[in-house]
Write a protein that holds these residues in place. Structure first.
Motif, PDB file in Angstrom:
ATOM      1  N   LEU A 136       1.097  -1.283   0.178  1.00  0.00           N
ATOM      2  CA  LEU A 136      -0.067  -0.359   0.040  1.00  0.00           C
ATOM      3  C   LEU A 136       0.853   1.255  -0.375  1.00  0.00           C
ATOM      4  O   LEU A 136       1.927   1.208   1.010  1.00  0.00           O
ATOM      5  N   LYS A 137       0.603   2.008  -0.850  1.00  0.00           N
ATOM      6  CA  LYS A 137       1.836   3.528  -1.421  1.00  0.00           C
ATOM      7  C   LYS A 137       0.697   3.988  -2.459  1.00  0.00           C
ATOM      8  O   LYS A 137       0.439   4.280  -2.978  1.00  0.00           O
ATOM      9  N   TRP A 138       0.814   5.596  -1.370  1.00  0.00           N
ATOM     10  CA  TRP A 138       0.007   6.447  -2.183  1.00  0.00           C
ATOM     11  C   TRP A 138       1.292   6.728  -3.926  1.00  0.00           C
ATOM     12  O   TRP A 138       2.644   7.068  -3.788  1.00  0.00           O
ATOM     13  N   ASN A 139       0.652   6.826  -5.066  1.00  0.00           N
ATOM     14  CA  ASN A 139       0.937   7.229  -6.592  1.00  0.00           C
ATOM     15  C   ASN A 139       0.555   8.071  -6.826  1.00  0.00           C
ATOM     16  O   ASN A 139      -0.283   8.736  -6.837  1.00  0.00           O
ATOM     17  N   ASN A 140       1.882   9.121  -6.696  1.00  0.00           N
ATOM     18  CA  ASN A 140       1.582  10.456  -7.003  1.00  0.00           C
ATOM     19  C   ASN A 140       1.091  10.226  -8.230  1.00  0.00           C
ATOM     20  O   ASN A 140       0.200  11.814  -8.821  1.00  0.00           O
ATOM     21  N   LYS A 141       1.547  10.071  -9.363  1.00  0.00           N
ATOM     22  CA  LYS A 141       1.434  10.370 -10.316  1.00  0.00           C
ATOM     23  C   LYS A 141      -0.287   9.871 -11.274  1.00  0.00           C
ATOM     24  O   LYS A 141      -0.736  10.887 -11.723  1.00  0.00           O
ATOM     25  N   LYS A 142      -0.524   8.487 -10.452  1.00  0.00           N
ATOM     26  CA  LYS A 142      -2.078   8.259 -10.971  1.00  0.00           C
ATOM     27  C   LYS A 142      -3.274   8.559  -9.531  1.00  0.00           C
ATOM     28  O   LYS A 142      -3.731   8.960  -9.781  1.00  0.00           O
ATOM     29  N   LYS A 143      -1.964   9.494  -8.532  1.00  0.00           N
ATOM     30  CA  LYS A 143      -3.307  10.120  -7.371  1.00  0.00           C
ATOM     31  C   LYS A 143      -4.627   9.108  -6.778  1.00  0.00           C
ATOM     32  O   LYS A 143      -5.303   9.226  -6.816  1.00  0.00           O
ATOM     33  N   GLN A 144      -3.779   7.969  -6.455  1.00  0.00           N
ATOM     34  CA  GLN A 144      -4.605   6.964  -6.126  1.00  0.00           C
ATOM     35  C   GLN A 144      -3.071   6.428  -5.469  1.00  0.00           C
ATOM     36  O   GLN A 144      -1.899   6.526  -6.174  1.00  0.00           O
TER      37      GLN A 144
END
Lengths: 120, 309
Positions: free
Chosen positions: B248-256
């Motif tokens: 589980l990790k924030w994906n800044n590119k996909k904004k999810q």
């Protein structure tokens, strides 16, 4: 007891027009279906809110209270056995409601009055 | 009117976002899909009261007991709204219930997991009801009128369910070490089953495609699941707990959020009836139905007797 149930329980539409067939079912208890109408507050109309099964009217009202007024949704309950409700036929909606479309003179906005005449 | 013309009118209504009502013409497959989905939904509400009912007598305080009772009463009411909506499609209440008892009809697999500790009740409210709400909010816009109206009623009541669950966990998360561990343990056990609630992956879902076209469903399983992950991953920060997923990790590119993989073997296994409580749940429903038979008969007898007076 073998019982035949019209698929929608209420209304006057012959089965052949409503796109459904009659189904039969065996039931030992067959509590009838009731439609529930609630007055949300004094001064307003009763409005259809849902349906439920009950053995009689008193039970239908008690069940309606438990199911549909847990959060002060109503101050008065009507219950009507669903089979007693007669409905218009959706297939005829054109001939029933179209004639009112061309009678715009029935609306207040049809009449052009001087601006100076306020509040009418 | 010819069937072709009927279908044209039906599709035009779907296109224009006009709701389909019980007496309108509809394709037989549309009717069947709705019966399947609505009855399954109704069964889930009813079966869902069982794991919670397990804790009424053991709630830690009178306040929590009252809240739990109110929630369970709501769920039973939601079951009724949905059974009623289902009946407008031409299936009797009894047939629907028989299908549950015979195993022909399914209910949400999540309720085949046991509630081991008090924290499970909080986790169910927050995660299970939370996941259900994502689905239900979408369904307030479903194309079948009675189903959509039932959903509006349900959504109004359901938000209390999720909030009470989260608040209950919040109290535990600020409690003793033991209480904190209990809270984390419940989250660990309920997280993955909650994600499974959204159903199979889009690529494997057999029912989704036509349901989307007919606007019975408005969002895909994976879409809803992702929304849920994004929501919970933020909310859990307030609890100071962790979701049991290393990926589980924030994906800044996909904004999810990126996240791990559901154990699909477990998913299908529980659906097929091999979950921890499948047998117990259906047995409990059958017992309740059979034990209630004399009450139903007595009510009819009483009603008939008062008519002849």
């Amino acid at each position: 007891m073998k019982q035949f149930i019209n698929k929608f329980y209420y209304g006057d539409i012959p089965e052949s027009n409503s796109g459904n067939s009659i189904i039969s079912t065996e039931s030992k208890t067959d509590w009838p279906l009731w439609e529930v109408f609630l007055r949300s507050k004094q001064g307003l109309d009763h409005k259809h809110t849902g349906s439920l099964h009950a053995a009689n009217a008193q039970m239908a009202i008690e069940n309606a209270r438990d199911v549909y007024t847990r959060r002060m949704e109503g101050v008065s309950i009507w219950v009507v056995e669903s089979k007693n409700i007669h409905a218009s036929n959706p297939d005829e909606s054109e001939s029933l409601y179209d004639p009112s479309n061309d009678k715009i003179y029935r609306h207040a906005s049809f009449y052009q009055l001087p601006d100076e005449l306020k509040h009418m | 009117m010819s069937a072709l013309k009927e279908e044209e009118i039906f599709l035009k209504k779907i296109e224009e976002e006009t709701k389909i009502e019980p007496k309108d013409w509809m394709p037989e497959a549309y009717r069947k899909t709705n019966i399947r989905q609505i009855s399954q939904h109704a069964h889930s509400e009813i079966v869902g009261t069982l794991p919670e009912g397990n804790w009424i007598g053991r709630a830690p305080s009178l306040k929590r007991k009252l809240i739990l009772l109110a929630k369970i009463q709501d769920e039973a009411g939601h079951g009724l709204y949905l059974y009623s909506a289902c009946e407008t499609l031409g299936i009797t209440r009894e047939e629907t219930i028989n299908d549950l008892h015979s195993g022909k009809a399914k209910y949400a697999s999540i309720f085949n997991y046991p509630t081991l500790t008090w924290a499970d009740i909080g986790a169910i409210g927050w995660l299970v009801d939370g996941a259900a709400i994502m689905n239900q909010v979408m369904l307030t816009r479903t194309s079948y009128g009675p189903y959509a109206r039932a959903m509006v009623k349900i959504c109004k009541e359901e938000s209390f369910h999720q909030r009470q669950g989260f608040e209950s966990l919040l109290v535990l998360s600020k409690g003793t070490t033991e209480q904190q561990q209990m809270c984390q343990d419940a989250i660990n056990r309920w997280w993955w089953p909650a994600l499974m609630m959204f159903g199979p992956k889009d690529s494997e879902s057999t029912n989704s495609d036509q349901s989307m076209k007919w606007k019975i469903k408005r969002k895909s399983n994976d879409e809803l699941r992702q929304n849920f992950v994004d929501m919970i991953a933020e909310q859990i920060k307030f609890l100071g707990m962790k979701l049991p997923d290393d990926k589980l990790k924030w994906n800044n590119k996909k904004k999810q959020y990126d996240w791990g993989e559901i154990n699909w073997e477990e998913f299908w296994n529980v659906i097929k009836g091999n979950g921890p409580c499948n047998f117990e749940r259906v047995a409990a429903r059958k017992k309740a139905w059979e034990n209630g038979e004399w009450v139903r008969q007595a009510a009819v007898a009483h009603s008939n007797k008062s008519k002849t007076k």
